[in-house]
Design an enzyme around this catalytic site. Structure first.
Site, PDB file in Angstrom:
ATOM      1  N   GLN A  16      89.354 -21.198-104.292  1.00  0.00           N
ATOM      2  CA  GLN A  16      88.224 -21.815-103.587  1.00  0.00           C
ATOM      3  C   GLN A  16      88.175 -21.585-102.080  1.00  0.00           C
ATOM      4  OE1 GLN A  16      86.180 -26.182-102.762  1.00  0.00           O
ATOM      5  NE2 GLN A  16      87.658 -26.074-104.395  1.00  0.00           N
ATOM      6  N   SER A  17      89.318 -21.715-101.398  1.00  0.00           N
ATOM      7  CA  SER A  17      89.251 -21.721 -99.925  1.00  0.00           C
ATOM      8  C   SER A  17      88.733 -20.390 -99.371  1.00  0.00           C
ATOM      9  CB  SER A  17      90.626 -22.035 -99.344  1.00  0.00           C
ATOM     10  OG  SER A  17      91.548 -21.007 -99.677  1.00  0.00           O
ATOM     11  N   LEU A  71      90.804  -3.435-109.027  1.00  0.00           N
ATOM     12  CA  LEU A  71      91.783  -2.509-108.462  1.00  0.00           C
ATOM     13  C   LEU A  71      93.178  -3.100-108.596  1.00  0.00           C
ATOM     14  CD1 LEU A  71      91.736   0.192-106.839  1.00  0.00           C
ATOM     15  CD2 LEU A  71      91.748  -1.193-104.752  1.00  0.00           C
ATOM     16  N   THR A  73      96.231  -3.175-107.010  1.00  0.00           N
ATOM     17  CA  THR A  73      96.671  -2.785-105.660  1.00  0.00           C
ATOM     18  C   THR A  73      98.190  -2.646-105.575  1.00  0.00           C
ATOM     19  OG1 THR A  73      96.608  -5.109-105.050  1.00  0.00           O
ATOM     20  CG2 THR A  73      94.674  -3.782-104.505  1.00  0.00           C
ATOM     21  N   ASN A  95      93.668 -15.093 -99.167  1.00  0.00           N
ATOM     22  CA  ASN A  95      94.343 -16.398 -99.262  1.00  0.00           C
ATOM     23  C   ASN A  95      95.386 -16.369-100.370  1.00  0.00           C
ATOM     24  OD1 ASN A  95      92.140 -16.495-101.202  1.00  0.00           O
ATOM     25  ND2 ASN A  95      92.592 -18.661-101.476  1.00  0.00           N
ATOM     26  N   PHE A  96      96.210 -15.311-100.339  1.00  0.00           N
ATOM     27  CA  PHE A  96      97.311 -15.230-101.282  1.00  0.00           C
ATOM     28  C   PHE A  96      98.434 -16.152-100.830  1.00  0.00           C
ATOM     29  CE2 PHE A  96      95.654 -10.810-102.085  1.00  0.00           C
ATOM     30  CZ  PHE A  96      95.182 -11.107-103.358  1.00  0.00           C
ATOM     31  N   ALA A  97      99.379 -16.356-101.737  1.00  0.00           N
ATOM     32  CA  ALA A  97     100.566 -17.123-101.372  1.00  0.00           C
ATOM     33  C   ALA A  97     101.265 -16.396-100.219  1.00  0.00           C
ATOM     34  CB  ALA A  97     101.482 -17.237-102.581  1.00  0.00           C
ATOM     35  N   GLU A 138      93.993 -27.845-103.004  1.00  0.00           N
ATOM     36  CA  GLU A 138      93.131 -28.840-102.352  1.00  0.00           C
ATOM     37  C   GLU A 138      93.818 -30.188-102.062  1.00  0.00           C
ATOM     38  OE1 GLU A 138      89.777 -28.838-101.291  1.00  0.00           O
ATOM     39  OE2 GLU A 138      90.261 -30.862-100.646  1.00  0.00           O
ATOM     40  N   ASP A 167      90.068 -27.081 -99.249  1.00  0.00           N
ATOM     41  CA  ASP A 167      89.684 -25.716 -99.610  1.00  0.00           C
ATOM     42  C   ASP A 167      88.423 -25.271 -98.873  1.00  0.00           C
ATOM     43  OD1 ASP A 167      91.721 -25.059-101.331  1.00  0.00           O
ATOM     44  OD2 ASP A 167      90.715 -25.849-103.094  1.00  0.00           O
ATOM     45  N   GLY A 246      83.330 -45.380 -86.637  1.00  0.00           N
ATOM     46  CA  GLY A 246      83.015 -45.651 -85.241  1.00  0.00           C
ATOM     47  C   GLY A 246      83.179 -47.131 -84.932  1.00  0.00           C
ATOM     48  N   GLY A 247      82.637 -47.567 -83.827  1.00  0.00           N
ATOM     49  CA  GLY A 247      82.820 -48.956 -83.404  1.00  0.00           C
ATOM     50  C   GLY A 247      81.822 -49.921 -84.029  1.00  0.00           C
ATOM     51  N   GLN A 248      80.919 -49.419 -84.862  1.00  0.00           N
ATOM     52  CA  GLN A 248      79.880 -50.282 -85.438  1.00  0.00           C
ATOM     53  C   GLN A 248      80.266 -50.627 -86.872  1.00  0.00           C
ATOM     54  OE1 GLN A 248      77.410 -51.070 -83.386  1.00  0.00           O
ATOM     55  NE2 GLN A 248      77.898 -49.559 -81.819  1.00  0.00           N
TER      56      GLN A 248
HETATM   57  N1  COA Z   1      96.350  -6.095-107.929  1.00  0.00           N
HETATM   58  C1  COA Z   1      97.660  -6.337-108.128  1.00  0.00           C
HETATM   59  N2  COA Z   1      98.266  -7.493-107.811  1.00  0.00           N
HETATM   60  C2  COA Z   1      97.496  -8.456-107.283  1.00  0.00           C
HETATM   61  C3  COA Z   1      96.124  -8.280-107.045  1.00  0.00           C
HETATM   62  C4  COA Z   1      95.544  -7.049-107.407  1.00  0.00           C
HETATM   63  N3  COA Z   1      94.253  -6.793-107.222  1.00  0.00           N
HETATM   64  N4  COA Z   1      95.634  -9.424-106.522  1.00  0.00           N
HETATM   65  C5  COA Z   1      96.672 -10.275-106.428  1.00  0.00           C
HETATM   66  N5  COA Z   1      97.799  -9.712-106.875  1.00  0.00           N
HETATM   67  C6  COA Z   1      99.131 -10.287-106.924  1.00  0.00           C
HETATM   68  C7  COA Z   1      99.653 -10.729-105.595  1.00  0.00           C
HETATM   69  O1  COA Z   1     100.075  -9.645-104.841  1.00  0.00           O
HETATM   70  C8  COA Z   1     100.776 -11.656-106.015  1.00  0.00           C
HETATM   71  O2  COA Z   1     101.895 -10.867-106.398  1.00  0.00           O
HETATM   72  P1  COA Z   1     103.437 -11.170-105.984  1.00  0.00           P
HETATM   73  O3  COA Z   1     103.614 -12.651-106.060  1.00  0.00           O
HETATM   74  O4  COA Z   1     104.202 -10.413-107.015  1.00  0.00           O
HETATM   75  O5  COA Z   1     103.631 -10.654-104.622  1.00  0.00           O
HETATM   76  C9  COA Z   1     100.243 -12.264-107.315  1.00  0.00           C
HETATM   77  O6  COA Z   1      99.101 -11.476-107.667  1.00  0.00           O
HETATM   78  C10 COA Z   1      99.840 -13.702-107.262  1.00  0.00           C
HETATM   79  O7  COA Z   1      99.225 -14.073-106.039  1.00  0.00           O
HETATM   80  P2  COA Z   1      99.353 -15.570-105.525  1.00  0.00           P
HETATM   81  O8  COA Z   1      98.536 -15.732-104.314  1.00  0.00           O
HETATM   82  O9  COA Z   1     100.792 -15.931-105.422  1.00  0.00           O
HETATM   83  O10 COA Z   1      98.654 -16.406-106.705  1.00  0.00           O
HETATM   84  P3  COA Z   1      99.157 -17.750-107.384  1.00  0.00           P
HETATM   85  O11 COA Z   1      98.196 -18.000-108.497  1.00  0.00           O
HETATM   86  O12 COA Z   1     100.577 -17.714-107.765  1.00  0.00           O
HETATM   87  O13 COA Z   1      98.983 -18.866-106.248  1.00  0.00           O
HETATM   88  C11 COA Z   1      97.737 -20.147-104.628  1.00  0.00           C
HETATM   89  C12 COA Z   1      97.711 -19.384-105.956  1.00  0.00           C
HETATM   90  C13 COA Z   1      96.311 -20.552-104.328  1.00  0.00           C
HETATM   91  C14 COA Z   1      98.611 -21.388-104.753  1.00  0.00           C
HETATM   92  C15 COA Z   1      98.306 -19.234-103.526  1.00  0.00           C
HETATM   93  O14 COA Z   1      97.575 -18.050-103.510  1.00  0.00           O
HETATM   94  C16 COA Z   1      98.278 -19.886-102.132  1.00  0.00           C
HETATM   95  O15 COA Z   1      99.094 -20.749-101.799  1.00  0.00           O
HETATM   96  N6  COA Z   1      97.339 -19.438-101.301  1.00  0.00           N
HETATM   97  C17 COA Z   1      97.224 -19.893 -99.918  1.00  0.00           C
HETATM   98  C18 COA Z   1      96.640 -21.268 -99.829  1.00  0.00           C
HETATM   99  C19 COA Z   1      95.314 -21.374-100.514  1.00  0.00           C
HETATM  100  O16 COA Z   1      94.396 -20.657-100.264  1.00  0.00           O
HETATM  101  N7  COA Z   1      95.236 -22.397-101.379  1.00  0.00           N
HETATM  102  C20 COA Z   1      93.972 -22.845-101.895  1.00  0.00           C
HETATM  103  C21 COA Z   1      93.498 -22.131-103.017  1.00  0.00           C
HETATM  104  S1  COA Z   1      91.908 -22.767-103.357  1.00  0.00           S
END
Ligand code: COA
Length: 425
Positions: A16-17, A71, A73, A95-97, A138, A167, A246-248
């Site tokens: 979401q974020s 893709l 990546t 916004n990956f981990a 969130e 988010d 606020g103050g009201q």
């Molecule tokens: N091709 C190949 N790999 C991909 C890819 C693609 N197109 N897109 C993502 N990936 C991989 C990432 O590189 C990661 O790999 P790694 O852990 O082996 O390095 C993996 O997918 C998972 O990514 P991650 O972000 O860790 O997802 P998650 O589901 O485990 O965690 C969150 C989700 C939201 C908790 C985490 O992304 C986070 O803390 N984000 C930052 C805070 C945030 O935005 N939170 C709010 C979300 S609404």
């Protein structure tokens, strides 16, 4: 002309974020290219589904005005394509981990080398510090940013709010950072890093509560109803129920129909400047001159009783009748509008704040359109992309790959399973 026309976004966001941020940029006219994992895509495509095998509303409502490319990546060919995309875009949003993009080989240092003009924008749960490696969602942000400790009733537990301040709120902050960095790039020619942490974003929205924390050191918070009730304060900003910030003094009171309608309520503010009007309206004209009620200070220890009297009046009217009666008298009030009422409100349809969108697989649905209106740069809402819908289009139009190169990329597996038509060619 759309305000951000010509700006190309490499959208590496999910959930979401991040998607909130890139959707906003898309509404303002940026070309948003969402990179998704082949076969899977953004996890929200499959979450909270209301119709089997169709992109969820969770996904569709956060990913309008974007194109999608699949893709992998982490594959060699995928990295090659991603490198080309980095060189062709103005902004990378992710916004990956923490650490995920570094592990992939596309951290800030690498990306800055590949494209020094690129703005590299991230949402993370926390900024640098003890929690920087944590994954955050969130409600975690609402709790760690100060919202939960200050929301709810004094005698109840900390409470999260329905507004997605962690988010969507952080996505908004990030969008502002990106546009600011783009403005800076106009003058400097250089890209930069933009970081919006969810804890920081929530805390920013809880600014008035940090204000109250410091005021506490100089005595009780007199506008909180617990003061009038004689309940002592602790050492931290307390939960204030429905007290106004606020103050009201303000509170939520029942309206006609409350026995069966959970939203037959109105927020009523006893603003000092219109106290006389309030007294007349609720049938207590004598309170205008009575020293026990005439001045705000004198009313502080009677606030619950005053709202009970106001409620005796509001219970005789519907919430909209209360609003109609209060507005001409400058008495601030807000009817509690349900999601159903908002969805059906004609004026929100007319302004494009609530929009009906047609989706090829799910049919028509409602979404919230761009809440920010620019007078010279109209914004429209186009449906969210299907997974990988624009893969070939992006490879050819954005990256200039030939038919052969596109076929070769499909054969490498970096784009996922080859579509039947492409395989036959
Ligand atoms: N091709 C190949 N790999 C991909 C890819 C693609 N197109 N897109 C993502 N990936 C991989 C990432 O590189 C990661 O790999 P790694 O852990 O082996 O390095 C993996 O997918 C998972 O990514 P991650 O972000 O860790 O997802 P998650 O589901 O485990 O965690 C969150 C989700 C939201 C908790 C985490 O992304 C986070 O803390 N984000 C930052 C805070 C945030 O935005 N939170 C709010 C979300 S609404």
């Amino acid at each position: 002309m759309k305000a951000l026309e010509g700006v190309r976004i490499l959208d590496f966001t999910h959930v979401q974020s991040g998607p909130t941020c890139t959707q906003l940029l898309g509404w303002f006219g940026a070309d948003v290219i969402k990179v998704e994992r082949p076969g899977v895509g953004d996890a929200t495509r499959g979450q909270l589904r209301d119709i089997p095998d169709v992109d969820s509303l969770y996904f569709t409502m956060l990913n309008h005005n974007k194109r999608s490319i699949t893709l992998n990546t982490k594959s060699d060919k995928g990295k090659e394509i991603l490198t080309k995309l980095v060189k062709s875009c103005d902004v990378l949003v992710e916004n990956f981990a923490p650490g995920a993009l570094d592990r992939m080989g596309f951290g800030w240092d690498q990306v800055h080398k590949l494209n020094p003009r690129m703005i590299y924008a991230s949402v993370k749960g926390f900024g640098p510090g003890p929690y920087e490696d944590c994954k955050v969602y969130e409600n975690v942000a609402q709790c760690t940013g100060g919202a939960a400790s200050t929301t709810g009733f004094l005698d109840g537990p900390p409470t999260v709010t329905g507004a997605q301040i962690g988010d969507s709120g952080t996505g908004l902050h990030l969008a502002l950072g990106i546009v600011t960095a783009l403005f800076h790039r106009e003058k400097s020619g250089e890209g930069q890093r933009v970081l919006a942490s969810m804890q920081d974003g929530v805390l920013n929205l809880c600014r008035v509560k940090l204000r109250d924390q410091q005021r506490l050191e100089h005595g009780p918070l007199r506008e909180y109803s617990q003061f009038g009730q004689g309940i002592p304060f602790g050492d931290a900003t307390p939960r204030a129920g429905n007290d106004s910030g606020g103050g009201q003094p303000g509170w939520i009171v029942k309206c006609k129909g409350w026995e069966t309608d959970p939203n037959a309520y109105v927020y009523f503010i006893t603003q000092a400047a219109v106290w006389g009007n309030i007294c007349d309206l609720i049938g207590k004209p004598e309170w205008k001159e009575d020293p026990a009620y005439a001045k705000p200070e004198a009313r502080l220890d009677k606030i619950p009783q005053i709202f009970d009297t106001i409620e005796d009046w509001t219970k005789t009217k519907t919430k909209l009748e209360v609003m109609e009666a209060c507005n001409p008298l400058n008495i601030p009030c807000g009817p509690i509008l349900s999601m159903k009422e908002l969805a059906e409100e004609p004026s929100l349809r007319e302004t494009g704040t609530i929009v009906e969108v047609d989706h090829p697989e799910r049919g028509k649905y409602l979404t919230v359109g761009n809440p920010v209106k620019l007078s010279a740069s109209p914004s429209d809402v186009t449906r969210s992309p299907l997974l990988g819908e624009h893969t070939n289009e992006i490879l050819s139009q954005v990256l200039g790959l030939s038919e052969e190169e596109i076929q070769e990329t499909w054969s490498s597996g970096a784009l996922g399973d080859m579509p039947e038509q492409a395989a036959a060619e």
